[in-house]
Write a protein that holds these residues in place. Structure first.
Motif, PDB file in Angstrom:
ATOM      1  N   LEU A  79     104.286 103.939  41.846  1.00 19.62           N
ATOM      2  CA  LEU A  79     105.393 103.743  42.778  1.00 19.62           C
ATOM      3  C   LEU A  79     106.448 102.882  42.106  1.00 19.62           C
ATOM      4  N   ASP A  80     107.686 103.278  42.216  1.00 23.58           N
ATOM      5  CA  ASP A  80     108.793 102.626  41.517  1.00 23.58           C
ATOM      6  C   ASP A  80     109.492 101.622  42.438  1.00 23.58           C
ATOM      7  N   PHE A  81     109.279 100.328  42.147  1.00 20.92           N
ATOM      8  CA  PHE A  81     109.941  99.257  42.909  1.00 20.92           C
ATOM      9  C   PHE A  81     110.891  98.463  42.024  1.00 20.92           C
ATOM     10  N   ARG A  82     111.428  99.098  40.998  1.00 25.42           N
ATOM     11  CA  ARG A  82     112.328  98.385  40.086  1.00 25.42           C
ATOM     12  C   ARG A  82     113.659  98.026  40.741  1.00 25.42           C
ATOM     13  N   ASP A  83     113.973  98.706  41.828  1.00 24.19           N
ATOM     14  CA  ASP A  83     115.232  98.424  42.520  1.00 24.19           C
ATOM     15  C   ASP A  83     115.111  97.286  43.530  1.00 24.19           C
TER      16      ASP A  83
END
Length: 330
Positions: A178-182
């Protein structure tokens, strides 16, 4: 010509039978002897029966062991950070201290006692071994936290598992990234935010899957502010994952929880102790393990890979180092 008398014909028939029996015995003897010699030859002097090795000497058949390498189309991604002096991956209490002993170091006294008179130049290559001495805690570098790390008792009063007690099948499974880089540094991710990310990639969690969180900390690995970078995962987010049957999670941040510098500020403002290590402490209700300080998660797809992160067994330990690897589907 007159026929031979009956007794003479009977005698000649018996002689023919005896001759045939003798010839059969000799034939069987030669056959079994030949088979015996052939078997012994194959046992002690194996050669390849076909192909280029058919004319090779016997030792060619026992050269290199067969490889167990997987299909060359399989791609492995190293998602572990190396243990490195001055890597800025840990605060001073857990920072690894690595010292190196190279091949040209003087032989230790123990070696001189075992091999009196041995000189370094007498050895092949004129050198000795290399080794490293490492001082660090079990939570330095990429590692796995055991339930024992976050509490001395479970919510039901039982003893949490130490790293050597966690079932091995927890450390291998289908991966989900899951991409939470933002998400801003210090943000505490909720269960609803995880559900939203799962909808984005069109995936429903299954028991045994390994969920990896790609945060803003991943890009800061190796920098002095790494420890304070990235988001964390709160109590309800963690309980949502474990409620779906997830037993191993991972993050490329320093901790599964939000960085302490941000949580400390929130605690100072609210005085609410429940926010301190809330993601870890959620494991008192449903035990789970987490991999911290992962690397290269940006190279992974959202789904379509396996994760293997078996920890080093430290007896009675609260964690263990791991060489975590993602194995992408072909």
């Amino acid at each position: 010509r007159a026929p031979a008398p009956l007794p003479f014909r009977r005698h000649r028939g018996e002689a023919a039978k005896r001759t045939t029996g003798v010839l059969l015995c000799v034939g069987y003897y030669c056959l079994f002897r030949a088979l015996f010699v052939l078997s012994v030859s194959l046992l002690f002097f194996p050669v390849a029966a076909t192909g280029e090795g058919a004319c090779a000497p016997a030792h060619a058949a026992i050269s290199a062991p067969e490889t167990t390498a997987p299909d060359p189309a399989t791609r492995f991604v190293d998602i572990s950070a190396p243990i490195k002096q001055g890597a800025h991956a840990d605060p001073p209490m857990c920072a690894p201290n690595v010292s190196y002993v190279n091949h040209s170091a003087p032989p230790p006294p123990e070696l001189a006692a075992l091999f009196p008179g041995l000189r370094l130049e007498d050895l092949p290559g004129g050198d000795l071994w290399a080794l490293e001495r490492v001082e660090m805690c079990t939570h330095s570098g990429t590692h796995v936290d055991a339930p024992w790390h976050y509490s001395a008792t479970m919510a039901d009063g039982s003893k949490p598992m130490t790293i050597d007690e966690v079932p091995l099948d927890w450390f291998h499974g289908r991966g989900v990234k899951l991409d939470f880089r933002d998400v801003p540094d210090g943000h505490v991710v909720t269960a609803d935010e995880i559900r939203a990310k799962l909808r984005e990639i069109g995936h429903a969690l299954s028991p045994g899957e390994v969920v990896l969180m790609n945060t803003a900390a991943g890009a800061a690995r190796g920098s002095a502010d790494y420890v304070r970078r990235g988001c964390g995962f709160g109590r309800d987010a963690t309980l949502f994952l474990t409620g779906e049957g997830v037993r191993l999670v991972g993050t490329d941040a320093w901790s599964w929880d939000a960085p302490f510098v941000h949580v400390g500020r929130m605690y100072e403002e609210t005085g609410d102790a429940s926010i301190v290590w809330e993601g870890h402490k959620a494991g008192r209700e449903r035990p789970y393990a987490q991999i911290e300080k992962l690397a290269n998660l940006d190279e992974l797809p959202s789904v379509g890979f396996d994760v293997a992160a078996f920890p080093v067994t430290v007896e009675g330990g609260s964690g263990g180092w791991t060489r975590a690897v993602a194995i992408l589907d072909r």
